[in-house]
Design an enzyme around this catalytic site. Structure first.
Site, PDB file in Angstrom:
ATOM      1  N   TRP A 153     -47.845  48.187 -55.757  1.00  0.00           N
ATOM      2  CA  TRP A 153     -48.959  47.884 -54.861  1.00  0.00           C
ATOM      3  C   TRP A 153     -48.464  46.918 -53.769  1.00  0.00           C
ATOM      4  CZ3 TRP A 153     -51.333  43.096 -53.871  1.00  0.00           C
ATOM      5  CH2 TRP A 153     -52.456  43.168 -53.032  1.00  0.00           C
ATOM      6  N   ASP A 199     -66.520  49.879 -45.183  1.00  0.00           N
ATOM      7  CA  ASP A 199     -65.698  50.006 -46.397  1.00  0.00           C
ATOM      8  C   ASP A 199     -66.555  49.764 -47.639  1.00  0.00           C
ATOM      9  OD1 ASP A 199     -63.214  49.368 -48.261  1.00  0.00           O
ATOM     10  OD2 ASP A 199     -62.365  50.124 -46.393  1.00  0.00           O
ATOM     11  N   LYS A 228     -63.195  57.494 -45.792  1.00  0.00           N
ATOM     12  CA  LYS A 228     -62.019  56.936 -46.481  1.00  0.00           C
ATOM     13  C   LYS A 228     -62.258  57.168 -47.970  1.00  0.00           C
ATOM     14  CE  LYS A 228     -59.688  52.456 -47.145  1.00  0.00           C
ATOM     15  NZ  LYS A 228     -59.752  51.046 -46.739  1.00  0.00           N
ATOM     16  N   ASP A 275     -61.064  56.519 -51.488  1.00  0.00           N
ATOM     17  CA  ASP A 275     -60.216  55.555 -52.193  1.00  0.00           C
ATOM     18  C   ASP A 275     -60.049  55.944 -53.664  1.00  0.00           C
ATOM     19  OD1 ASP A 275     -58.723  53.263 -52.569  1.00  0.00           O
ATOM     20  OD2 ASP A 275     -60.272  51.890 -51.839  1.00  0.00           O
ATOM     21  N   MET A 276     -59.094  55.344 -54.330  1.00  0.00           N
ATOM     22  CA  MET A 276     -58.853  55.579 -55.763  1.00  0.00           C
ATOM     23  C   MET A 276     -58.039  54.384 -56.266  1.00  0.00           C
ATOM     24  SD  MET A 276     -56.999  56.662 -58.438  1.00  0.00           S
ATOM     25  CE  MET A 276     -55.381  57.090 -57.839  1.00  0.00           C
ATOM     26  N   ASN A 277     -58.700  53.527 -57.049  1.00  0.00           N
ATOM     27  CA  ASN A 277     -58.114  52.205 -57.277  1.00  0.00           C
ATOM     28  C   ASN A 277     -57.615  51.896 -58.674  1.00  0.00           C
ATOM     29  OD1 ASN A 277     -58.144  50.661 -54.745  1.00  0.00           O
ATOM     30  ND2 ASN A 277     -60.309  51.192 -54.764  1.00  0.00           N
ATOM     31  N   ASP A 309     -52.111  48.400 -48.751  1.00  0.00           N
ATOM     32  CA  ASP A 309     -53.052  47.279 -48.633  1.00  0.00           C
ATOM     33  C   ASP A 309     -52.383  46.077 -47.999  1.00  0.00           C
ATOM     34  OD1 ASP A 309     -55.351  48.376 -49.501  1.00  0.00           O
ATOM     35  OD2 ASP A 309     -55.276  47.557 -51.529  1.00  0.00           O
TER      36      ASP A 309
HETATM   37  C1  DGJ Z   1     -58.501  49.395 -51.832  1.00  0.00           C
HETATM   38  C2  DGJ Z   1     -58.211  49.858 -50.449  1.00  0.00           C
HETATM   39  O1  DGJ Z   1     -56.850  50.069 -50.285  1.00  0.00           O
HETATM   40  C3  DGJ Z   1     -58.735  48.835 -49.464  1.00  0.00           C
HETATM   41  O2  DGJ Z   1     -58.406  49.188 -48.172  1.00  0.00           O
HETATM   42  C4  DGJ Z   1     -60.217  48.733 -49.635  1.00  0.00           C
HETATM   43  O3  DGJ Z   1     -60.829  49.928 -49.276  1.00  0.00           O
HETATM   44  C5  DGJ Z   1     -60.540  48.352 -51.065  1.00  0.00           C
HETATM   45  N1  DGJ Z   1     -59.914  49.250 -52.006  1.00  0.00           N
HETATM   46  C6  DGJ Z   1     -62.029  48.377 -51.282  1.00  0.00           C
HETATM   47  O4  DGJ Z   1     -62.358  48.185 -52.597  1.00  0.00           O
END
Ligand code: DGJ
Length: 737
Positions: free
Chosen positions: A200, A367, A477, A479-481, A549
């Site tokens: 990351w 976002d 956008k 996302d997938m966190n 990020d």
């Molecule tokens: C991770 C993304 O990479 C960020 O840019 C942002 O959208 C956050 N998640 C939001 O939770």
């Protein structure tokens, strides 16, 4: 005809002006690899390239013949256990427990164009003259199963794509334990393996290692292609650099678990294998059933890494990415994430949008935090309806107000995830991936929805579609966190649990497909905590991806440089953020932050209202600059000139297709004292055109700039406006007269 079949020698020769790929049907009817590299003349047979030597102790296929052993024959799609002791391309378990297979040539077909892959992203053609495809059917008589190997050669590019398909035509219940997209045996080991590695916020750093006997591999078992390794490797000759020497690139068009491996055997054959990682994969193949692998894109260059990258850029920009944005310059955006995080309401958002509009910014992106009870990362994921406490008129009201300002509106989703504190989880706890009677790990307080379950995908689609239909959304956008853990799906039988990780990715692709088909006017940007799913599979649906990020300009040099090895500038999300930077707390000049972010899709990620008038004016100029030159930057030809991995200077440049405009980005993170003179040799200019060079304010012919070089020496007192001399950058604008 770019694919020749020579009947007398049963040899296939795929070639264009740049490359040749040659293999043949061997005397045991399996396929043997003969050559892959720079184009060679065609001939009736290449049998002299087939090497066999008598090797003591080798298991041999024919009685009375001590030379024909699969142990050391170079093959196309090898199996384990019939003499070959190396790692195979496929592994099929049969009802009697045996893994032994014998797939022999049955027939082939040469067709114009390139068939698409069912349910999977792949490169494509727009007309059948652009490429030719060879489909070879192999058959195993005992298990009555066929494998179709597919090879496509593009007409004008040094590209061959490969994939494999398997179908059980018999009556046994089989299990595919492994089914790789490709295998390639190269005749020596004199290569270095390049990979893109990281974590990351330091994604896709370039790493090199010399091939040695044994296995060298990169992989992901995280359920996504990952920021640890990108699904790409290149094998370069030791002397190969950016502009000279031979390199072979291998890139997998897939977003889930993968393996990219080079096994060097004891006879110095290097076997490259790429595809879905066999671990956590078992695919029951019952009578009549089939399995399709993802595609591998092989690129050849004999003019160094830069040429390999340019080929990938061209192909991925024009024949992988799709939709109306494929050929369009990308809107300059402001995203509120680093500006507000979860702490916003409509007034604050509109305040930023109004300033953005005055500065010329075109798109406002809202976002994370606009939905459900999402006031922190503990709650709300899965509840895709607006939080009316923050946004009293919902997304439809807010988006209308932003459109009324003359801007476009975009929004963030994280469709694959759920928080326990959400209405969705309370209603459907069985929709998450979790193993019965086991603890389930969270990641960022969230859990993974079971996208291998079509009902879940349909439900999320309907929720997203409702928001989109009610509002003015032209950008999403996605996302997938987190990565996957304790993977188990309640809708699959015990025997089918080995399918879940691949079916999950098919579910993601299906949702992308439904959304992009229904809403073709929406520009998608993929994201996974930054760049944890920056892969060709995603690019098929979303032509741009949030690169990292880490928004610090200096950190971004390595990240964007590494990413450019495979992916085009038009695919890299890059924003100017606030200082001190939120990831590394560094203070870089606004100019340097923009000079790095220009080489991407460009935007801002800060609260514009917290900036001084001076800074806002500077941003206005930056936006104007990008509007003028984004066509060149995003669709020109990109050259890497100096690597951030090798020293204190980074230099890259883009040249417009007509060679009339070029922009050189020069970056020198640390000030140095009383250094020697410096020049950098430019690339891609027209040698006979005279260019005006900004900053130096002189006119030079292209040949001079490419051979004598551009002078980049600077004085030790620095020229950084903020006065400390560090984090210097310059953009040289070259215009043909
Ligand atoms: C991770 C993304 O990479 C960020 O840019 C942002 O959208 C956050 N998640 C939001 O939770």
């Amino acid at each position: 005809m770019p694919i020749q079949y020579h009947k007398s020698s049963q040899t296939f020769h795929l070639y264009n002006q740049k490359i040749s790929y040659i293999f043949k049907v061997l005397k045991n009817q399996q396929l043997g690899q003969l050559y892959y590299g720079k184009r060679v003349n065609d001939r009736e047979d290449f049998d002299h390239l087939f090497e066999t030597i008598q090797r003591p102790m080798a298991p041999c296929a024919f009685e009375g013949d001590l030379t024909f052993s699969l142990e050391h024959i170079k093959q196309e799609y090898p199996a384990y256990g019939s003499g070959d002791m190396r790692h195979p391309a496929m592994d099929i378990i049969q009802e009697n427990g045996s893994h032994i297979v014998h797939f022999t040539y049955q027939q082939h077909q040469i067709i114009a164009g390139k068939p698409s892959l069912e349910n999977l992203p792949a490169t494509y053609v727009e007309n059948n003259q652009e490429a030719t495809t060879l489909l070879i059917t192999l058959f195993d008589e005992v298990i009555q199963t066929k494998i179709i190997l597919s090879y496509t050669i593009y007409e004008d590019l040094a590209v061959i794509t490969r994939n494999a398909y398997c179908q059980n035509c018999g009556s046994q219940n089989l299990i595919l334990n492994q089914m790789m997209s490709m295998s390639l045996d190269l005749p020596d080991k004199d290569y270095e393996m390049i990979e893109l590695t990281g974590a990351w916020s330091r994604e896709r750093h370039i790493q090199n290692r010399k091939l040695e006997h044994g296995i060298q591999s990169i992989y992901s078992l995280r359920g996504c292609s990952s920021n640890n390794f990108n699904p790409f490797i290149a094998l370069k000759r030791p002397m190969c650099n950016e502009y000279e020497g031979e390199v072979l690139g291998f890139s997998l068009v897939y977003s889930g678990n993968f393996l990219a491996q080079v096994e060097v055997d004891t006879y110095n054959v290097s076997r490259v294998t790429m595809g879905i990682h066999p671990h956590a994969f078992t695919w029951p193949l019952n009578p009549g059933e089939s399995f399709q692998t993802p595609e591998v894109v092989m690129v050849y260059s004999n003019c160094g890494l830069n040429q390999m990258s340019q080929t990938y850029h061209e192909l991925y920009q024009k024949r992988l990415a799709r939709g109306q944005y494929r050929d369009q310059v990308r809107p300059i955006l402001v995203n509120n994430w680093e500006g507000t995080y979860f702490d916003f309401n409509e007034e604050k958002i509109l305040g930023i949008a109004k300033t953005a509009q005055k500065l010329g910014i075109e798109l406002f992106v809202l976002d994370d935090g606009w939905f459900g009870q999402r006031n922190s990362d503990n709650a709300g994921l899965g509840d895709w309806y607006p939080n009316l406490e923050k946004l009293p008129e919902g997304i439809s009201g807010l988006s209308q107000k932003i459109v009324d300002l003359g801007m476009r509106f975009g929004i963030w989703f994280e469709p694959e995830m759920v928080n326990k504190d959400s209405d969705l989880y309370r209603t459907h706890p069985e929709w998450t991936l979790e193993t019965p009677n086991r603890h389930t790990s969270h990641g960022r307080n969230q859990y993974v929805l079971d996208f291998s379950n079509p009902e879940v995908v349909e439900y999320i689609y309907n929720m997203m579609a409702k928001v989109i239909e009610e509002s003015h959304i032209t950008y999403i956008k996605w996302d997938m966190n987190r990565c996957m853990s304790e993977v188990y799906s309640y809708v699959h039988s015990a025997q089918d649990q080995g399918k879940v990780m691949h079916e999950y990715i098919l579910g993601v692709y299906h949702l992308y497909d439904k959304l992009t088909t229904k809403f073709p006017e929406i520009l998608f940007e993929s994201c996974a905590s930054g760049g944890a799913r920056f892969d060709p599979g995603m690019l098929y649906y979303a032509p741009q991806c949030w690169t990292s990020d880490d928004t610090d300009a200096i950190e971004r040099l390595k990240i964007q440089y590494g990413t450019s090895l495979v992916y085009p500038i038009s695919s890299m999300g890059a924003h100017v953020s606030a200082v001190p930077n939120h990831q590394v707390f560094r203070k870089t000049p606004l100019q340097t932050r923009a000079n790095v972010a220009y080489f991407g899709t460009f935007g801002y990620e800060l609260d514009l209202n917290k900036l001084s008038c001076e800074e806002q004016n500077e941003i206005k100029e930056q936006v104007q600059f990008m509007k003028t030159y984004r066509e060149v930057i995003q669709f020109g030809t990109f050259y890497r000139l100096k690597s951030p991995f090798e020293g204190n200077e980074t230099v890259w440049m883009v040249v417009s297709k007509d060679q009339n405009t070029a922009i050189v980005g020069y970056y020198r993170p640390l000030q140095e004292v009383n250094q020697g003179y410096r020049r950098v040799k430019l690339m891609g200019l027209d040698p006979d055109k005279e260019y005006h060079v900004s900053i130096h304010d002189i006119d030079c012919y292209g040949d001079e700039l490419m051979n004598a070089g551009l002078i980049t020496s600077d004085s030790s007192c620095g020229e950084n406006k903020d006065g400390d001399g560090d984090y210097l950058s310059r953009l040289y604008l070259l215009k043909a007269k």
